[in-house]
Structures are given as C-alpha cells and as structure tokens.
Design an enzyme around this catalytic site. Structure first.
Site, PDB file in Angstrom:
ATOM      1  N   LYS A  54      74.022 -36.271 -31.938  1.00 59.13           N
ATOM      2  CA  LYS A  54      73.057 -36.911 -31.027  1.00 59.13           C
ATOM      3  C   LYS A  54      73.501 -36.715 -29.579  1.00 59.13           C
ATOM      4  O   LYS A  54      72.701 -36.354 -28.709  1.00 59.13           O
ATOM      5  CB  LYS A  54      72.942 -38.417 -31.353  1.00 59.13           C
ATOM      6  CG  LYS A  54      72.203 -38.676 -32.656  1.00 59.13           C
ATOM      7  CD  LYS A  54      72.288 -40.137 -33.076  1.00 59.13           C
ATOM      8  CE  LYS A  54      71.725 -40.300 -34.481  1.00 59.13           C
ATOM      9  NZ  LYS A  54      71.930 -41.645 -35.045  1.00 59.13           N
ATOM     10  N   GLN A  98      74.959 -46.889 -34.379  1.00 55.57           N
ATOM     11  CA  GLN A  98      75.083 -46.082 -35.596  1.00 55.57           C
ATOM     12  C   GLN A  98      75.380 -47.005 -36.784  1.00 55.57           C
ATOM     13  O   GLN A  98      76.333 -47.775 -36.752  1.00 55.57           O
ATOM     14  CB  GLN A  98      76.203 -45.037 -35.418  1.00 55.57           C
ATOM     15  CG  GLN A  98      76.301 -44.048 -36.553  1.00 55.57           C
ATOM     16  CD  GLN A  98      75.056 -43.168 -36.704  1.00 55.57           C
ATOM     17  OE1 GLN A  98      74.538 -42.639 -35.739  1.00 55.57           O
ATOM     18  NE2 GLN A  98      74.568 -43.041 -37.934  1.00 55.57           N
ATOM     19  N   ASP A 121      65.312 -46.084 -31.419  1.00 47.50           N
ATOM     20  CA  ASP A 121      65.214 -45.881 -32.871  1.00 47.50           C
ATOM     21  C   ASP A 121      63.924 -46.493 -33.421  1.00 47.50           C
ATOM     22  O   ASP A 121      63.490 -46.158 -34.523  1.00 47.50           O
ATOM     23  CB  ASP A 121      66.404 -46.561 -33.579  1.00 47.50           C
ATOM     24  CG  ASP A 121      67.491 -45.567 -33.979  1.00 47.50           C
ATOM     25  OD1 ASP A 121      67.168 -44.378 -34.172  1.00 47.50           O
ATOM     26  OD2 ASP A 121      68.659 -45.991 -34.099  1.00 47.50           O
TER      27      ASP A 121
END
Ligand code: NAD
Length: 302
Positions: A54, A98, A121
């Site tokens: 990422k 994460q 997200d």
C-alpha cells in the site's frame, strides 16, 4: 465461446496512471497532495507485506505516505491516541488500520475511532450508511466492491437493467456490492439477488445471472452449467489449494484458485476474471482512489 478476460493487473495500471495525473494536477493547482497513513500493530508477515504494498503504491502516485509500525504490546488507549493524532492532521486524508489487531485490542472500537471523512477503507458505520443511501452521499465505497464495479464498467458490460446474482453476503464484499449495483445511477440500476449458505437451489439463481459475482471462499463452488451463456462472471474468491516451488526463486508459493471452475466456465461465459490477477489487484487501486477523493472533498469544501 471463449470468454473475454477482465484482467485486474491491466486495469490497475490504467487506473493508477489516471490517479497519478490527477495528483500532479491538484499539486500544481493547490499545492497539496493526498496523505495516507497505515497503522500496523505487531509483526505479522502477511500484514507487513500488505502494508508495504500500500505504501509503495502511494509513493509511486506522489502521495505523502506515513507508515506507523507499532509493537504488539501497544495499549488500546495509545492506539486510540495515535488515531486521534492523525484525525487532527490536515496533511493526512486517509487512515488505514491493518487488520487483524492483537486480542487485547477491541477492533470495532479502533475502526470506529477513525474520522469517517478519513476512513478510506469505507468500513466505518457512517460510510456503510452513506453507501446504503447512495448517490451524492457516498464518499468512500469499500475497496473490493468498488473494484468489482469498476471492472464491469470498464469491460463495457451493461449493468443497467441486468440480472445480477451475488454469491455471499459478507460485510466486505457481498452486501456492499449488492447495494452498489442496485442504486439508482450510472454503473448501477441492476436487479440484484444475493444468495448464501441458506439459499435453496443456488444453481437456479446463478443460471439467471447476466452478471454473476461470486464471493464465497469455496474453491470451484460455481460449476460451468450454472453459468448463463455469455454472462459476465466476477470471481472474487481467493483460495489456497496447495503449494508449488517457484521456477524463478526456488521458493514455495501458494497455488490459488477462485470460487469458479475457471477453465470450464470460460467456455460458457462472455467475460470472466482470472484468479489470481483478477479482482485482487483492484482493491489497493481503489484504496488509492478513495484517498485521492478524500483530498478532493477537502479541497472542494475549502
Ligand atoms: P466470508 O467468509 O466473510 O463470506 C462468505 C460468504 O459466502 C458468506 O456470506 C456465506 O454465506 C457465503 N457462502 C459460503 N459458502 C457458500 C456456499 N457453499 N453456498 C452459498 N454461499 C456460500 O468471505 P469474504 O470475506 O466475503 O470473502 C469471500 C472470498 O473472497 C474469499 O475467498 C476471500 O479470500 C476473497 N476476497 C478477495 C478479495 C480481493 O481479491 N481483494 C477481497 C475480499 C475477499
């Protein structure tokens, strides 16, 4: 018939180039770039490799990227403080935690502490609600479903009026993609059916689908005879079915299979996504798009 392949690896490059161009334009016009922070707790190898990918992608696009690696022992309070710090930081437009988090930390509490306007997200209940309402309300569609929708659109498959069948009702794939495709608007307006483990006669539903989206996590669940000739088949499943030795590196690598019997299905379908190299590469791509959009919302609101 041999189905046309919809390759996420190719679309990823196309979309990342578009994002890069847009980042350069905004930087030239407003002197700002998208800022993304990834917060990793502990040293799980798979999580570290996702976070690194990422960050690398963000770097390639000209984003400001910050990687926060915290020890496994960090307290919940300290983690919440860290999120609060980035919620206040005007140079950060996207905050990623994460998962999974260590057992002593309440995952839900942590995810809900992210400012919904930086939740790229799209997992915060506020963003899930915005997705359900649709239209202008939507800020951050969750990334895998957004990638699926983008693939169907870019393949030139008509979604408006199509019979869409989604196999699976998870919060990260099945429910959001069903919601997105039934909205009134471009790239949507479909008639959507969601099927799951309690559905009677799965096959009969699948056979009706002009667009069949499978996210069950069961290798080879969908048989070729369940597919309507010419249908667009999006296989979200990523299942490890064994290991092999890489010819290049000599290392063990996982053999991955989707939820659809690919070799047989491609003889019936009109369009199909491979596994790997299909939906997978789209998730991080859409995460980058959400982060860019977060900056654009900020610029637009002054
Ligand atoms: P999940 O386990 O949370 O949900 C699976 C869903 O499928 C459930 O709603 C269940 O009811 C349904 N299901 C399972 N077996 C079924 C069966 N035999 N018949 C009918 N329905 C059945 O899974 P998830 O998180 O949605 O992920 C699904 C798959 O997609 C997994 O293989 C996962 O690895 C993959 N995935 C890929 C990406 C990506 O490529 N970026 C992202 C997310 C998930």
């Amino acid at each position: 018939m041999t189905a046309k392949l919809i390759k996420g690896t190719v679309l990823r490059e196309e979309i990342l180039e578009e994002i890069k161009t847009e980042v350069a334009r905004i930087r030239a016009e407003y002197g700002v770039v998208p800022g993304l922070v990834t917060i990793l707790v502990g040293s799980n190898a798979a999580s570290l490799s996702y976070v690194t990918l990422k960050i690398k992608t963000a770097h390639r696009l000209g984003f400001k990227e910050v990687q926060e690696n915290q020890p496994e022992t960090i307290s919940e309070e300290a983690l919440l403080d860290l999120i609060a710090k980035y919620n206040r930081d005007d140079s950060i437009h996207g905050i990623l935690i994460q998962l999974p988090l260590p057992k002593h930390i309440d995952e839900k509490k942590v995810l809900n502490a992210i400012d919904p306007d930086k939740d790229v997200d799209g997992f915060h209940p506020v963003n899930v609600g915005r997705l359900m309402i649709g239209g202008d309300e939507v800020k951050f569609p969750s990334c895998t479903p957004a990638g699926i929708q983008e693939m169907i659109i870019r393949a030139g498959v008509e979604i408006c009026g199509a019979e869409v069948v989604v196999v699976g009702r998870s919060n990260i794939v099945g429910k959001p993609i069903a919601n997105m495709l039934l909205q009134k608007g471009e790239g949507a307006n479909a008639t959507v059916t969601v099927v799951h483990t309690r559905t009677r006669d799965l096959a009969s539903h699948c056979r009706r689908a002009d667009i069949l989206i499978v996210a069950a996590g069961v290798p080879g669940l969908v048989k070729p005879e369940w597919i309507k000739p010419g249908a667009c088949v999006i296989d979200v499943g990523v299942n490890r079915v064994g290991e092999r030795i890489s010819e290049k590196t000599g290392r063990k690598i996982a053999i991955l299979k989707g939820d659809v019997d690919f070799e047989e299905a491609r003889k019936v379908a009109g369009f199909i996504t491979p596994v790997p190299g299909g939906v997978g590469p789209m998730t991080i791509t859409m995460l980058m798009k959400n982060t860019l959009n977060s900056l654009k919302f900020r610029v637009a609101s002054g």
